[in-house]
Design a protein around this motif. Structure first.
Motif, mmCIF file in Angstrom:
data_model
loop_
_atom_site.group_PDB
_atom_site.id
_atom_site.type_symbol
_atom_site.label_atom_id
_atom_site.label_comp_id
_atom_site.label_asym_id
_atom_site.label_seq_id
_atom_site.Cartn_x
_atom_site.Cartn_y
_atom_site.Cartn_z
ATOM 1 N N MET A 1 25.158 48.144 43.168
ATOM 2 C CA MET A 1 24.839 49.445 42.601
ATOM 3 C C MET A 1 25.973 50.449 42.845
ATOM 4 N N ALA A 2 26.470 50.493 44.078
ATOM 5 C CA ALA A 2 27.518 51.455 44.414
ATOM 6 C C ALA A 2 28.831 51.123 43.712
ATOM 7 N N SER A 3 29.141 49.831 43.587
ATOM 8 C CA SER A 3 30.408 49.472 42.952
ATOM 9 C C SER A 3 30.387 49.769 41.455
ATOM 10 N N SER A 4 29.231 49.621 40.801
ATOM 11 C CA SER A 4 29.169 49.945 39.377
ATOM 12 C C SER A 4 29.316 51.448 39.159
ATOM 13 N N THR A 5 28.772 52.242 40.056
ATOM 14 C CA THR A 5 28.932 53.697 39.954
ATOM 15 C C THR A 5 30.387 54.087 40.176
ATOM 16 N N MET A 6 31.015 53.473 41.144
ATOM 17 C CA MET A 6 32.431 53.758 41.402
ATOM 18 C C MET A 6 33.292 53.332 40.214
ATOM 19 N N ASN A 7 33.004 52.190 39.617
ATOM 20 C CA ASN A 7 33.776 51.726 38.459
ATOM 21 C C ASN A 7 33.554 52.631 37.254
#
Length: 91
Positions: A1-7
């Protein structure tokens, strides 16, 4: 979840948005600190608030006539001087 938001948000296309928001927040923060610290109409301490309305015209004049306003007052106010001088009637 956090990595998709960062991307999603950390793309090069979003950098100008971050820069504009950073400048806007910086200007608002500067005005907030300036008004709290040196504005004669803002009184933070309890003793100063108890004084009520003060007739401090010289202090207000000193606050409103800051360095930037004094510097810009006698400057030529057109941004595109060469372009504007060609388009003026009679020139």
């Amino acid at each position: 979840m956090a990595s998709s938001t960062m991307n999603r948000w950390l793309r090069p296309e979003v950098y100008p948005l971050f820069a504009a928001m950073g400048v806007a927040v910086g200007i608002c923060g500067f005005q907030l600190v300036r008004n709290i610290c040196i504005n004669p109409d803002v009184r933070v301490s309890k003793e100063n608030r108890a004084a009520g309305v003060l007739e401090n015209f010289t202090e207000g004049q000193k606050y409103s006539e800051h360095f930037l306003r004094k510097y810009v007052r006698n400057k030529y106010k057109l941004l595109l001087i060469n372009l504007n001088s060609r388009n003026r009637p009679g020139m």
